[in-house]
Design a protein around this motif. Sequence first.
Motif, PDB file in Angstrom:
ATOM      1  N   ILE A 210       9.666  -5.398 -10.330  1.00  0.00           N
ATOM      2  CA  ILE A 210       9.903  -6.741 -10.170  1.00  0.00           C
ATOM      3  C   ILE A 210       9.675  -7.493 -11.212  1.00  0.00           C
ATOM      4  CG2 ILE A 210       7.426  -7.199  -9.401  1.00  0.00           C
ATOM      5  CD1 ILE A 210      10.260  -8.679  -7.607  1.00  0.00           C
ATOM      6  N   GLY A 211      10.486  -8.677 -11.394  1.00  0.00           N
ATOM      7  CA  GLY A 211      10.484  -9.498 -12.488  1.00  0.00           C
ATOM      8  C   GLY A 211      11.273  -9.360 -13.735  1.00  0.00           C
ATOM      9  N   SER A 212      12.181  -8.455 -13.630  1.00  0.00           N
ATOM     10  CA  SER A 212      12.813  -8.037 -14.742  1.00  0.00           C
ATOM     11  C   SER A 212      14.623  -7.911 -14.228  1.00  0.00           C
ATOM     12  CB  SER A 212      12.737  -6.511 -15.206  1.00  0.00           C
ATOM     13  OG  SER A 212      13.070  -5.570 -14.422  1.00  0.00           O
TER      14      SER A 212
ATOM     15  N   VAL B 134      20.300   1.987  -3.317  1.00  0.00           N
ATOM     16  CA  VAL B 134      19.643   2.651  -4.399  1.00  0.00           C
ATOM     17  C   VAL B 134      18.600   1.783  -5.169  1.00  0.00           C
ATOM     18  CG1 VAL B 134      21.485   3.913  -5.198  1.00  0.00           C
ATOM     19  CG2 VAL B 134      21.319   1.687  -6.232  1.00  0.00           C
ATOM     20  N   ASP B 135      17.471   2.260  -5.700  1.00  0.00           N
ATOM     21  CA  ASP B 135      16.521   1.743  -6.321  1.00  0.00           C
ATOM     22  C   ASP B 135      16.735   1.394  -7.682  1.00  0.00           C
ATOM     23  OD1 ASP B 135      15.111   1.241  -3.725  1.00  0.00           O
ATOM     24  OD2 ASP B 135      14.165   3.359  -4.054  1.00  0.00           O
ATOM     25  N   ALA B 136      16.429   0.286  -8.330  1.00  0.00           N
ATOM     26  CA  ALA B 136      16.445   0.134  -9.602  1.00  0.00           C
ATOM     27  C   ALA B 136      15.329   0.953 -10.262  1.00  0.00           C
ATOM     28  CB  ALA B 136      16.498  -1.533  -9.688  1.00  0.00           C
TER      29      ALA B 136
ATOM     30  N   ILE C  85      13.832  -8.606  -5.168  1.00  0.00           N
ATOM     31  CA  ILE C  85      12.996  -9.029  -3.959  1.00  0.00           C
ATOM     32  C   ILE C  85      11.474  -8.954  -4.390  1.00  0.00           C
ATOM     33  CG2 ILE C  85      12.103  -7.830  -1.870  1.00  0.00           C
ATOM     34  CD1 ILE C  85      14.521  -5.890  -2.047  1.00  0.00           C
ATOM     35  N   ASP C  86      10.887 -10.121  -3.561  1.00  0.00           N
ATOM     36  CA  ASP C  86       9.394 -10.276  -3.581  1.00  0.00           C
ATOM     37  C   ASP C  86       8.951 -10.395  -2.340  1.00  0.00           C
ATOM     38  OD1 ASP C  86       9.743 -12.967  -3.297  1.00  0.00           O
ATOM     39  OD2 ASP C  86       9.601 -13.304  -5.357  1.00  0.00           O
ATOM     40  N   ARG C  87       7.687 -10.765  -2.121  1.00  0.00           N
ATOM     41  CA  ARG C  87       6.973 -10.902  -0.732  1.00  0.00           C
ATOM     42  C   ARG C  87       7.494 -11.948   0.037  1.00  0.00           C
ATOM     43  NH1 ARG C  87       3.012  -7.001  -1.345  1.00  0.00           N
ATOM     44  NH2 ARG C  87       3.890  -5.364  -2.530  1.00  0.00           N
TER      45      ARG C  87
ATOM     46  N   ILE D 169      21.681  -2.552  -4.800  1.00  0.00           N
ATOM     47  CA  ILE D 169      20.716  -2.185  -5.887  1.00  0.00           C
ATOM     48  C   ILE D 169      19.534  -2.939  -5.423  1.00  0.00           C
ATOM     49  CG2 ILE D 169      19.743  -1.913  -8.119  1.00  0.00           C
ATOM     50  CD1 ILE D 169      23.040  -1.595  -8.704  1.00  0.00           C
ATOM     51  N   LEU D 170      18.368  -2.403  -5.232  1.00  0.00           N
ATOM     52  CA  LEU D 170      17.041  -3.257  -4.765  1.00  0.00           C
ATOM     53  C   LEU D 170      16.257  -3.090  -6.074  1.00  0.00           C
ATOM     54  CD1 LEU D 170      16.331  -1.771  -1.224  1.00  0.00           C
ATOM     55  CD2 LEU D 170      17.926  -3.547  -1.806  1.00  0.00           C
ATOM     56  N   VAL D 171      15.767  -4.175  -6.339  1.00  0.00           N
ATOM     57  CA  VAL D 171      14.738  -4.450  -7.520  1.00  0.00           C
ATOM     58  C   VAL D 171      13.512  -5.093  -6.975  1.00  0.00           C
ATOM     59  CG1 VAL D 171      14.360  -5.338  -9.932  1.00  0.00           C
ATOM     60  CG2 VAL D 171      16.842  -4.902  -9.138  1.00  0.00           C
ATOM     61  N   GLY D 172      12.275  -4.595  -6.991  1.00  0.00           N
ATOM     62  CA  GLY D 172      11.194  -5.049  -6.592  1.00  0.00           C
ATOM     63  C   GLY D 172       9.931  -4.004  -6.730  1.00  0.00           C
ATOM     64  N   ASP D 173       8.742  -4.251  -6.039  1.00  0.00           N
ATOM     65  CA  ASP D 173       7.675  -3.062  -6.124  1.00  0.00           C
ATOM     66  C   ASP D 173       7.853  -2.337  -5.003  1.00  0.00           C
ATOM     67  OD1 ASP D 173       6.517  -4.019  -3.760  1.00  0.00           O
ATOM     68  OD2 ASP D 173       5.483  -5.667  -4.772  1.00  0.00           O
ATOM     69  N   ASP D 174       7.539  -1.066  -5.145  1.00  0.00           N
ATOM     70  CA  ASP D 174       7.795   0.113  -4.244  1.00  0.00           C
ATOM     71  C   ASP D 174       7.632  -0.437  -2.729  1.00  0.00           C
ATOM     72  OD1 ASP D 174       8.287   1.709  -6.362  1.00  0.00           O
ATOM     73  OD2 ASP D 174       6.267   2.615  -6.249  1.00  0.00           O
ATOM     74  N   ARG D 175       6.503  -1.166  -2.317  1.00  0.00           N
ATOM     75  CA  ARG D 175       6.319  -1.558  -1.057  1.00  0.00           C
ATOM     76  C   ARG D 175       7.601  -2.744  -0.404  1.00  0.00           C
ATOM     77  NH1 ARG D 175       1.137  -2.816   2.674  1.00  0.00           N
ATOM     78  NH2 ARG D 175       2.321  -3.787   4.431  1.00  0.00           N
ATOM     79  N   ALA D 176       7.793  -3.237  -1.483  1.00  0.00           N
ATOM     80  CA  ALA D 176       8.782  -4.451  -0.916  1.00  0.00           C
ATOM     81  C   ALA D 176      10.336  -3.997  -0.654  1.00  0.00           C
ATOM     82  CB  ALA D 176       9.133  -5.654  -2.007  1.00  0.00           C
ATOM     83  N   ARG D 177      10.643  -2.941  -1.693  1.00  0.00           N
ATOM     84  CA  ARG D 177      11.835  -2.237  -1.450  1.00  0.00           C
ATOM     85  C   ARG D 177      11.799  -1.442  -0.099  1.00  0.00           C
ATOM     86  NH1 ARG D 177      10.931  -0.603  -6.907  1.00  0.00           N
ATOM     87  NH2 ARG D 177      10.984   1.596  -6.081  1.00  0.00           N
ATOM     88  N   ARG D 178      10.857  -0.497  -0.110  1.00  0.00           N
ATOM     89  CA  ARG D 178      10.696   0.336   1.043  1.00  0.00           C
ATOM     90  C   ARG D 178      10.749  -0.662   2.620  1.00  0.00           C
ATOM     91  NH1 ARG D 178       6.698   2.862  -0.362  1.00  0.00           N
ATOM     92  NH2 ARG D 178       5.119   1.668   0.923  1.00  0.00           N
TER      93      ARG D 178
END
Length: 374
Positions: free
Chosen positions: A230-232, A224-226, A124-126, A200-209
């Motif tokens: 982001i980016g990996s 669950v959070d990875a 995920i990204d913005r 499984i959500l991958v991204g920065d905290d705000r985007a995941r939330r």
Amino acid sequence: MDLAFLHPLYEHPGPWASVYVDTSRHAEDDSHERRLTDEALSRELSGQGADDATCRAVREALEELRLSPEPPGRALFARAGGVVLDPPLARPPRRDSARWAPLPHTAPLLELAGEDPVCVVAYIDRKGADFELRGAPDRRDAGSVSGRQWPVQPVHRTSTVDWSERQFQLKVENTWEHNAGEIADALAVAQEETRADLLILVGDDRARRAVRERLPGRLADLVVDAPHGIGSRLLDEDVEQARAEHVRRRATRELERFRAARHPDAEGRSTAVEGVPALVEAAREHRIDELLILPDGPDAHREVWIGEDPDQLAVRRTDLGILGEQHSWSARADDALIRSAVATGAPALSVTPAAAAAREEAPVGGLGALLRWS
């Protein structure tokens, strides 16, 4: 584990050949070594009384496995000269084995094929997200979603106090919120189409939330959070860790339900049973709602007596005569209970992933059940 796929095994009488093989070594072993293994399994069946036609069918099926890429393992169930079912295994058995018995030996499937969570990984990204379907042993693209790309300027927050910049910041916030909703909707659709067990959500905290908050409530327990930002792209070991934790949580949750159901209510009734005699009675009455098995428990291989129909089972052979059954055979308790569960549509679960940490909650003897009614 949904046991519906086992129905073909109980549409025909036994005896049955049940074979479990590790196919992960096929690339390493030479053809001569694999042939010796196949012949040894066939001889083992013959030594237990299997007919020649069934031994030959198993041997031919094992030979075919050598000719094509395989998952980590394979189970074969055969009778009367033909293989009836050959489900793939998510993990290899501890050792190759062959068994000839009145019932197919299906209990190992709960650990080898039962809990194999399929995952959708969302990067995920913005501006959107890419989805990847991950399972054992493969991975593949599962689509993507692109959110709103407005305003044209880079999508980032600003600390300026200028009124126009504040308007711009509000528009950025709105864009983030809109995109999070688009991603959540697409992820819910991906889960429904793939029947994924885990998101499984991958991204920065705000985007995941933001995405998590917009997912349907029915998916809350699957998310669950990875461990990485982001980016990996997630490594296989990261996914396996998430999958294993999901399996452990599921087993722990069911053991907690079992522990609570053990205690009688105000009227002295409980909706859980354990031990072979109580389970046999519940199976005969079609009261099992979920079967819980600890495969290494002492009761799993305890002898019970079975008739031709799934609800014809008893602790003692003479009990089957009382029930009106004229023909009887001895069988493992776990296999007999699984046959009854298949007939009544009840699922089964190996509690091994949670039992080590909650041994006192596991069913006594390794066999238990949650009941449809007390």
